[in-house]
Scaffold this active site. Structure first.
Site, PDB file in Angstrom:
ATOM      1  NE  ARG A 174      -3.802   0.333   2.166  1.00 51.78           N
ATOM      2  CZ  ARG A 174      -4.566   0.832   3.137  1.00 51.78           C
ATOM      3  NH1 ARG A 174      -4.596   0.231   4.324  1.00 51.78           N
ATOM      4  NH2 ARG A 174      -5.263   1.930   2.952  1.00 51.78           N
ATOM      5  CB  CYS A 230      -1.937   4.123   9.206  1.00 50.31           C
ATOM      6  SG  CYS A 230      -3.259   4.683  10.300  1.00 50.31           S
TER       7      CYS A 230
END
Length: 265
Positions: A174, A230
């Site tokens: 990611r 995040c």
């Protein structure tokens, strides 16, 4: 005092127990799991509705609620600023860490986290309680008007310009933009380095040993200032928990994280 307790120590814990189980794939799964069985006396603290404000165009997928709103939630469960609190989930501390950061940031007695989570407690042969549970409310604690220890997107850019180091707590694919299963844009904030939260945890003890954690952080611990993010300000709290365990208390959170940052693109 360790921030973690073992499953065998739960029986002797005196305070309030908060169940933080949650699923990013199904926001109702945690509450349903709680109703089907939880540690006796626990109350359910929902990531989506109690640890977060309603989602807007900007602010990320799990924006922080107003501090006063969160304080009222805690008071409804009998938690004031001096109440011992035990947090648990069933995701290697991922969601419990979010609650840990929130309580700590607002000046509550620093919570402890159940190492191994609910599964570890069940593995000892303990009998769960079913149903909604109950708690005796208490007075609402006085808290700050704004969340301390965190930055919005604009302030983040200013801090980076002044030399702050940005750490992305998501998994490598990611971070690198190879896959993005949740947010509409793949990639990472320019200048950010990657340290996945999962590299810091241990299923049995909560976190890796201090030596292993220091090795994972490496030269990042030498940074003048660390800011962690995040996808939506949840898993980054595991990294902040690790830093606290290592005595690095100056780190800050970008709560909107990638889901807020990419909403401006």
């Amino acid at each position: 005092m360790s921030r973690f307790i073992s499953a065998g120590e739960v029986v002797a814990f005196e305070g309030r127990i908060l169940d933080c189980r949650f699923s990013l794939a199904d926001s109702g799964a945690g509450r349903q799991a709680f109703l089907e069985g939880h540690i006796p006396g626990a109350s359910f603290l929902d990531v989506a509705t109690q640890m977060s404000a309603p989602v807007a165009r900007h602010g990320g997928r799990h924006p922080l609620p107003p501090p006063a709103t969160f304080a009222r939630t805690l008071a409804s469960y009998g938690v004031d600023s001096t109440t011992p609190v035990l947090l648990y989930d069933d995701s290697q501390g991922l969601f419990a860490a979010r609650a840990w950061w929130m309580l700590r940031a607002l000046g509550y007695l620093e919570p402890r986290i159940l190492a191994g989570g609910y599964s570890a407690w069940l593995a000892l042969g303990n009998e769960p309680e079913v149903g909604a549970g109950s708690a005796t409310p208490c007075e609402v604690a006085e808290v700050a008007e704004q969340w301390p220890g965190c930055f919005d997107r604009e302030a983040l850019a200013d801090r980076q310009a002044e030399g702050a180091l940005l750490v992305d707590a998501r998994e490598g694919p990611r971070y690198r933009g190879e896959v993005e299963p949740i947010d509409p844009v793949a990639g990472h904030i320019p200048g950010a380095l990657n340290l996945p939260w999962s590299d810091l945890v241990d299923a049995g003890t909560g976190l890796q040993s201090p030596a292993q954690q220091r090795e994972a952080w490496g030269e990042l611990l030498d940074a003048k200032e660390l800011i962690v993010y995040c996808g939506s300000g949840v898993s980054a709290c595991v990294n902040l928990l690790s830093l606290a365990e290592l005595g690095y208390d100056a780190a800050r959170l970008y709560p909107g994280s990638w889901s807020d940052w990419c909403s401006y693109l």
